[in-house]
Design an enzyme around this catalytic site. Sequence first.
Site, PDB file in Angstrom:
ATOM      1  CB  SER A 135      -0.731  -0.087   1.133  1.00 51.84           C
ATOM      2  OG  SER A 135      -1.462   1.268   1.368  1.00 51.84           O
ATOM      3  CE  LYS A 161      -4.539  -0.134   0.336  1.00 54.16           C
ATOM      4  NZ  LYS A 161      -5.264  -0.675   1.635  1.00 54.16           N
ATOM      5  CE  LYS A 163      -3.954   3.618   2.583  1.00 51.33           C
ATOM      6  NZ  LYS A 163      -5.088   3.168   2.763  1.00 51.33           N
ATOM      7  CG  ASP A 188      -7.731   1.943   0.971  1.00 52.76           C
ATOM      8  OD1 ASP A 188      -9.055   2.484   0.850  1.00 52.76           O
ATOM      9  OD2 ASP A 188      -7.202   1.389   1.802  1.00 52.76           O
ATOM     10  CD  GLU A 213      -8.673  -1.203   0.876  1.00 52.49           C
ATOM     11  OE1 GLU A 213      -7.757  -1.344   0.034  1.00 52.49           O
ATOM     12  OE2 GLU A 213      -8.446  -0.972   2.043  1.00 52.49           O
ATOM     13  CG  ASP A 238     -10.243  -1.350   5.331  1.00 46.38           C
ATOM     14  OD1 ASP A 238     -10.392  -1.904   6.344  1.00 46.38           O
ATOM     15  OD2 ASP A 238      -9.018  -0.703   4.975  1.00 46.38           O
ATOM     16  CE  LYS A 262      -6.874  -2.473   7.013  1.00 47.12           C
ATOM     17  NZ  LYS A 262      -7.294  -0.988   6.830  1.00 47.12           N
ATOM     18  N   GLY A 290      -3.717  -4.206   6.251  1.00 49.12           N
ATOM     19  CA  GLY A 290      -2.501  -3.826   7.141  1.00 49.12           C
ATOM     20  C   GLY A 290      -2.925  -2.525   7.943  1.00 49.12           C
TER      21      GLY A 290
END
Length: 374
Positions: A135, A161, A163, A188, A213, A238, A262, A290
């Site tokens: 990420s 991934k 952000k 995400d 996400e 998530d 998670k 994570g």
Amino acid sequence: MKIDAIYLRELNLPLLRPFQTSFGTTKDRRVVLAEIHSEGLIGWGECTAGEHPHFSEESVDSCWNVIVDELGPTLAASRVENGGQVPRIFGLVRGNRMAKATLENAIWDLEAQMKDMSLSRLLGGVRDVIPCGVSIGIQTSIAELIALIEREVAAGYQRIKLKCKPGWDVEVFERVRHRFPAITLSCDANSAYRLKDADHLATFDGFDLLMVEQPLWYDDFYYHSMLQKRLDTAICLDESIRNRRDALAAIEMESCRIINIKLGRVGGFSEAVAVHNAAYERGVPVWCGGMLESGIGRAHNIALSSLANFSLPGDVSASSRYWAEDIIEPEVTVSAQGEISISDAPGRGFEVRTDLVDRLTVRKTEIRAHALVN
Ligand code: OSB
Ligand code: MG
């Protein structure tokens, strides 16, 4: 298992690089660890709450207080035999799932050691190796981001991934896709968009993303389901998924096609396995998220990721991406194929470097049993 002592401590662990999401930037982690002593063994648990209640309602301080005042004394007074019993022991306390997971996961860690089996096997894991992704936080320039991606792709990571947030999305995806036409890419948003952004989000379909996400509200299923109808790209939830019931609701409403699990967010290993199984039975793939964990949380994420339905690369990556020195031995390493090997050693499979943990500790308290009321 007879619980001899529960200690709670907070460590200060500076990240090698600040990590920026749509809700803010983390520079130094405040890592809360639980240490449960029983029958000459020690089970460890890590709290995954953030420094501020921005990802969820919980924070380092809320978890500390709930563990010290409620959960710790209740667990110490209980006759717990295994990790699977812990959710019921904590049953009177609503919410506070990251706080609960801190202690529950330490009990699972202990249980595996007592049964002389790996945590992975105890949980029902079937993989020898797990596929890994990374990420990558929001950067100050796209050139900087591309340099970081280059490094992670060269290291072997199987999925990148990004952000994202309004203003750091389509232009970024365009440049990244242009430079890396074939990599597995996802994004995400950590709830940075609203349903009125649906037309804009639909343009993400042009970048062949594996998933988007948590685009909308952190506590929503309904509007994600409306949005999913308008996107070709799979939505992954998530923040919204707090437990098995949420996973079932999201799957039934078609709010998502992929679920991020998670440990802290769902309250510990028991619920994480339940979410995994519910998704597996319905053909929905999952992956392990994570929370910038230190080695203990990371070891637990690795064991969880060995379950069959963790078929997509997780955000579980090498210790050296986060820390100058991790608190476990060996550190978590990732192969050139982008995989982490599952240890078959008893328990979590990584030793805790207690000298280093002591040196990094900024506060520590012992939690004692209090008389059980009702
Ligand atoms: O949404 O997955 C998230 C970090 C902090 C809070 C939320 C998230 C993240 C990450 C980092 O994406 C994953 C990691 O490398 O640990
Ligand atoms: Mg996320």
